[in-house]
Design a protein around this motif. Structure first.
Motif, PDB file in Angstrom:
ATOM      1  N   ALA A 269     -41.405  12.533  -8.994  1.00  0.00           N
ATOM      2  CA  ALA A 269     -40.446  11.700  -8.552  1.00  0.00           C
ATOM      3  C   ALA A 269     -40.827  10.951  -7.013  1.00  0.00           C
TER       4      ALA A 269
ATOM      5  N   GLU B   4     -35.087  10.479 -10.241  1.00  0.00           N
ATOM      6  CA  GLU B   4     -35.800  10.240 -11.171  1.00  0.00           C
ATOM      7  C   GLU B   4     -37.084  10.357 -11.182  1.00  0.00           C
ATOM      8  N   THR B   5     -38.002  10.684 -12.354  1.00  0.00           N
ATOM      9  CA  THR B   5     -39.438  10.891 -12.328  1.00  0.00           C
ATOM     10  C   THR B   5     -40.073   9.736 -12.905  1.00  0.00           C
TER      11      THR B   5
ATOM     12  N   ASP C 247     -42.541  14.751  -3.211  1.00  0.00           N
ATOM     13  CA  ASP C 247     -41.769  14.744  -4.074  1.00  0.00           C
ATOM     14  C   ASP C 247     -40.202  14.831  -3.671  1.00  0.00           C
TER      15      ASP C 247
ATOM     16  N   GLU D 283     -37.651  11.865 -17.839  1.00  0.00           N
ATOM     17  CA  GLU D 283     -37.862  11.435 -16.511  1.00  0.00           C
ATOM     18  C   GLU D 283     -36.183  10.701 -16.273  1.00  0.00           C
TER      19      GLU D 283
ATOM     20  N   GLY E 274     -34.998  13.588 -14.212  1.00  0.00           N
ATOM     21  CA  GLY E 274     -35.625  14.226 -13.120  1.00  0.00           C
ATOM     22  C   GLY E 274     -36.657  15.260 -13.489  1.00  0.00           C
TER      23      GLY E 274
ATOM     24  N   ASN F 290     -40.258  17.465 -14.273  1.00  0.00           N
ATOM     25  CA  ASN F 290     -41.506  17.348 -13.879  1.00  0.00           C
ATOM     26  C   ASN F 290     -42.435  17.732 -14.983  1.00  0.00           C
TER      27      ASN F 290
END
Length: 208
Positions: free
Chosen positions: A34, A40-41, A57, A108, A111, A113
């Motif tokens: 993120a 949000e990633t 991040d 994503e 959020g 990873n």
């Protein structure tokens, strides 16, 4: 003395059931990071992890500020960051999407990873479980990731929900115990997409 103790502390409950530890194998199917200013990633090929999580991040850092999940502290209290990483599973997200009558929920959007493949009922892995990545990284599971309205709002926006507030509120209800896990970095290094993982589930018991 032994007889006295037995009388003072009689056995009123059945013996605690202890479940032995076990090992599982898994894979890092996808990785996400993120930007520092948004939860949000975005998909990446590698994650470079330090003791403070992913450098730069949104959830990085050795400490974080308390929020609604920690009502025992005044909001904003500095505390250890045990939420450096968010882990999800595709099969669990598919169940949540079906419950919400959506085509899909992408990692994503909420959020995530790491998209973990190969662990049945990922969200049920107990606290203290260790994930040993083939490249040398180790992360430790802290707890289930409680679904929140913020993630629900992101989903509502991405799917173009007619009633965004209703969709946002639906996510915390339908994603309970299916939203994945949060973890922190025990041994730093670099994780790559497709990397093999050895999962060590600790011995478990119920504290009555």
């Amino acid at each position: 003395m032994q007889e006295t103790n037995l009388k003072l502390f009689p056995v009123t409950e059945p013996a605690v059931d202890i479940v032995p530890g076990r090992k599982l194998t898994a894979k890092a199917a996808a990785l996400y990071a993120a930007p520092f200013d948004h939860f949000e990633t975005r998909a990446v090929e590698e994650l470079h992890l330090g003791f403070d999580g992913i450098a730069g991040d949104f959830h990085g850092g050795t400490t974080r500020r308390s929020g609604g999940r920690e009502p025992w502290y005044p909001r904003g209290t500095e505390m250890r960051n045990e939420r450096q990483l968010s882990l999800v599973a595709a099969d669990e997200l598919a169940i949540v999407a079906e419950r919400m009558v959506l085509k899909e929920i992408k990692p994503e959007w909420i959020g995530a990873n790491l998209l973990i493949e190969g662990v049945p009922h990922l969200s049920m892995l107990p606290a203290g479980s260790l994930m040993f990545f083939k490249g040398g990284v180790t992360i430790k599971i802290d707890a289930q990731n409680k679904p929140c309205r913020i993630a629900g709002q992101s989903i509502a926006q991405h799917v173009g929900a007619a009633d965004r507030d209703a969709t946002a509120l639906l996510f915390p209800r339908e994603a309970k115990r299916l939203r994945g896990l949060v973890a922190w970095v025990e041994k730093p290094g670099t994780i790559k997409v497709g990397e093999e993982i050895s999962v060590r589930v600790p011995e478990q018991w119920i504290y009555r």
